[in-house]
Write an enzyme that holds these catalytic residues in place. Structure first.
Site, mmCIF file in Angstrom:
data_model
loop_
_atom_site.group_PDB
_atom_site.id
_atom_site.type_symbol
_atom_site.label_atom_id
_atom_site.label_comp_id
_atom_site.label_asym_id
_atom_site.label_seq_id
_atom_site.Cartn_x
_atom_site.Cartn_y
_atom_site.Cartn_z
ATOM 1 N N HIS A 53 0.882 -1.106 0.035
ATOM 2 C CA HIS A 53 0.069 -0.071 -0.140
ATOM 3 C C HIS A 53 1.015 1.187 0.032
ATOM 4 C CE1 HIS A 53 -2.963 3.000 1.213
ATOM 5 N NE2 HIS A 53 -2.209 3.130 2.427
ATOM 6 N N GLU A 81 0.712 6.578 12.482
ATOM 7 C CA GLU A 81 -0.728 6.168 12.969
ATOM 8 C C GLU A 81 -0.870 4.605 13.139
ATOM 9 O OE1 GLU A 81 -3.569 7.622 12.623
ATOM 10 O OE2 GLU A 81 -5.025 6.082 12.359
ATOM 11 N N ASP A 82 0.109 3.793 12.370
ATOM 12 C CA ASP A 82 -0.288 2.257 12.805
ATOM 13 C C ASP A 82 0.965 1.439 13.043
ATOM 14 O OD1 ASP A 82 -2.705 2.625 11.676
ATOM 15 O OD2 ASP A 82 -2.159 2.056 9.793
HETATM 16 MN MN MN Z 1 -2.829 4.466 3.915
#
Ligand code: MN
Length: 738
Positions: A53, A81-82
């Protein structure tokens, strides 16, 4: 933007042009290494490794030819974020730019969830019992506006943040099929509501269309399938047809000596759907439309090609748009038309230059493509404007900050203001509260009596500024004022409001408009101190507007003819010997003494007096003759000294640039504090000098007498009208013979 996605870092590096230096490539490689490490073990819903991605997003950014920092940030956009990676890590390893970009994207990712919570459910799912379809649509739009506002709020100062977010969303949409149904719908709806309009705002058509089609598929699967099926059913025929059309167009244009590249244009499913619903066209009509795009070398060729196409095939009415002369808000430029082709079916044609084409495809991102080229300025300006638009900071709760940062003059052609409920209203710049009121609703416009901006009362001619909150004060009944249509008062800026006001007056009865029109003309003539019009002149005046006198009055009364136009005409045709304002027209050739400026005489004819033969540098004075303009004498000329009729003397000078003449005016008002100040400001804004002023008050009535230097009658008319619109002012007139 190609759909083929590189899934390795090598593919990504391969597609970078030579503009990217080894250092650039190294940075991108390092960003990839960190992202791969951080996302290690994470998978997308599709089952592929998460890093894919990131690579696709970075690859799309590379296709847009964005700077290295942006591509690196694209690779890292989900790390904060992740994963365990922190903003500080990025700052350490990649510097401020990359870190800020990733942070911006992170913030943007977190934001729209605010509106997905109870607020959204409440808005969409529990409409009041009487709510109908229209109501629901309004609520949805309000919600989208609100989210869009919050999205803007979340953006850091950099438009590149938005570009990363858009490509991120695009890839998510391409892989949306792997999500559960409810989530698909929600994300797709959000894409239609927010991200496609955002791409459109930034002029990125390619992304906009792909987002729309992908989203539409999930938002309205039945309709999507229906249109897609029908399109594919005829795909082969259509492709053959389009090839034929392209060849034919090419030949015709070549014969006309126009260099051109022609391509077929895929029709987008969502745009077909929108055409069907918005224009109420049956699918057959829309489906059969073939579309081609002509790329020509320069702007004149655009119009030349248009001419050739229109000569060969009949254009369809209402399909022509000139976005070259009048570019869209997002800077899109092109000519659009549609013609009936030989087979009796329509062909849509877009004509543009290669530059315009790049611009349409890449929108704001084209800025970075032209980095080294000569187009920089234009794009710098654009980027600047968007950057400033996005400059406001994070705090969603702090509306004031949003408002303050939007107040900068960033939108040259639009202002964005808020309703008391927080909805954004988009208006041409220079719009006034009345424009705003009509934009919100016709009945609010009609009943508009005042306005508050950010809680404070403002005059109706107030020019709204981006970020302001506007509240309209309405009367229970009644309609607009005719003054609103007077362009010199600047009370209304938009055509839309103007048309609605005229409509209101048209609905009033004929007698009323007739009386009103007559009254307006008489009032204007009295106000300007002109002689009353003879029946003959009145008829001539009406005739000028292709009307008889009665119709003329009615048109004046309902606003079809503006009083301003009439004033200008009076100025041209007035036969008065009113010496300060008018010189009778004459067919005599201009005298060789044109270098003399006669103050107060518009395009005055002048003759040099034979008795004293003034020469440049002499102190001079003019004497108004009947029918022959002014005669110029030396001020010490014996003939002048002897003259009794001193009123016919006029001040003249040698070739001065600004010609003005003094006019006495009288203003009557209910006395109030600040009145003189307002009048002075008004005259100041007109650049008009006040020669003399005196005031008298009796009881609560104030009378102001002024002598002002005006350029011409049109200016005088405007000033008097503006004065009468000041609060408490009853009348402002020119004083005859003053
Ligand atoms: Mn993304």
């Amino acid at each position: 933007m190609k759909k083929v996605s590189p899934y390795t870092i090598e593919d990504l590096l391969d597609k970078l042009s030579d503009d990217y230096t080894p250092a650039d490539r190294d940075l991108i490689r390092r960003a990839h290494r960190l992202a791969e490490e951080a996302h290690e073990g994470q998978r997308r819903a599709s089952g592929e490794p998460y890093i894919n991605h990131c690579l696709v997003v970075a690859s799309m950014l590379a296709d847009l030819h964005l700077p290295t920092d942006t591509i690196a940030a694209g690779l890292l956009h989900d790390t904060v974020e992740d994963t365990a990676v922190t903003a500080e890590d990025l700052l350490q390893d990649f510097g401020e730019d990359v870190a800020k970009l990733v942070q911006g994207v992170t913030k943007l990712t977190q934001l729209p969830r605010v509106s997905r919570g109870e607020h959204r459910e409440e808005l969409l799912n529990s409409p009041a019992p009487e709510a109908d379809e229209q109501d629901l649509r309004t609520r949805k739009r309000d919600l989208a506006n609100e989210t869009l506002r919050k999205t803007f709020l979340a953006m850091d100062e950099d438009v590149r943040v938005v570009l990363i977010k858009l490509t991120d969303r695009l890839h998510n949409m391409r892989t949306l099929g792997f999500f559960p149904e409810a989530k698909r719908r929600r994300i797709a709806q959000e894409t239609l509501d927010i991200f496609a309009p955002l791409a459109n705002r930034l002029g990125m058509w390619q992304i906009k269309w792909e987002l729309e089609d992908l989203a539409f598929r999930y938002v309205n699967p039945e309709k999507y399938k229906e249109i897609a099926d029908q399109l594919s059913e005829r795909r082969e025929t259509r492709e053959v047809q389009i090839k034929g059309i392209i060849d034919h167009f090419f030949q015709v244009l070549k014969d006309a000596g126009i260099e051109v590249e022609i391509s077929g244009r895929p029709k987008h499913i969502y745009s077909i759907f929108r055409k069907m619903t918005e224009r109420g066209k049956p699918f057959e009509l829309v489906r059969d439309i073939r579309a081609v795009r002509l790329i020509v070398p320069d702007v004149p060729s655009c119009y030349a090609a248009l001419g050739v196409i229109h000569t060969h095939w009949r254009p369809l009415p209402n399909e022509f748009d000139d976005y070259i002369a009048a570019p869209k808000d997002n800077f899109y430029q092109s000519l659009h038309t549609a013609v009936i082709y030989d087979d009796g079916k329509p062909v849509e044609v877009q004509i543009r230059t290669a530059d315009m084409d790049t611009n349409a495809e890449f929108g704001i991102a084209a800025h970075w493509r032209y980095k080294e080229g000569g187009h920089r300025d234009k794009y710098d300006e654009r980027v600047n404007y968007l950057r400033q638009m996005m400059e406001w900071r994070q705090d969603v709760e702090d509306a004031q900050e949003f408002v303050d940062s939007m107040k900068t003059d960033v939108f040259k052609d639009r202002v964005y203001v808020f309703t008391p409920r927080g909805d954004i209203i988009d208006l041409p710049s220079g719009s006034t509260p009345i424009d705003f009121a009509y934009h919100v609703h016709t009945s609010i416009g009609d009943r508009c009596r005042g306005a508050k901006v950010n809680g404070k009362l403002v005059p109706l001619e107030y020019g709204l500024k981006t970020g302001e909150q506007v509240e309209i004060l309405t009367a229970k009944h009644g309609g607009p004022s005719r003054d609103w249509l007077n362009p010199s008062l600047g009370l209304v800026r938009t055509q839309r409001a103007r048309a609605k006001i005229r409509n209101w007056f048209k609905r009033q009865d004929r007698e009323q408009n007739l009386a009103q029109g007559r009254g307006m003309l008489e009032h204007e003539i009295a106000r300007l101190g002109l002689r009353e019009l003879s029946q003959q002149n009145l008829e001539a005046l009406a005739h000028h507007f292709d009307r008889n006198v009665e119709e003329f009055y009615i048109a004046l009364g309902c606003g079809d003819i503006s009083i301003g136009r009439v004033v200008n005409l009076l100025l041209e045709t007035e036969e008065s010997d009113d010496m300060l304002l008018f010189v009778p027209p004459t067919s005599e050739p201009p005298s060789p003494t044109d270098a003399v400026t006669v103050l107060g005489l518009k395009d005055a004819l002048t003759n040099m007096a034979r008795c004293c033969n003034p020469t440049p540098g002499d102190e001079i004075i003019g004497y108004i003759t009947r029918g022959r303009g002014a005669t110029i004498h030396r001020q010490d000329c014996p003939n002048i000294l002897r003259i009794r009729d001193r009123e016919r003397l006029v001040k003249v000078s040698w070739g001065e640039k600004v010609r003005t003449f003094p006019v006495p005016v009288r203003l009557t008002a209910y006395d109030r504090q600040g009145l003189m100040g307002d009048v002075t400001n008004l005259l100041d804004s007109e650049g008009v000098n006040i020669r003399d002023a005196s005031a008298r008050t009796s009881k609560n009535l104030a009378e102001l007498r002024l002598v002002i230097d005006v350029k011409d009658l049109a200016q005088l008319s405007r000033i008097l009208a503006r004065m009468e619109n000041l609060p408490n002012v009853l009348e402002a007139v020119r004083v005859k013979g003053g």
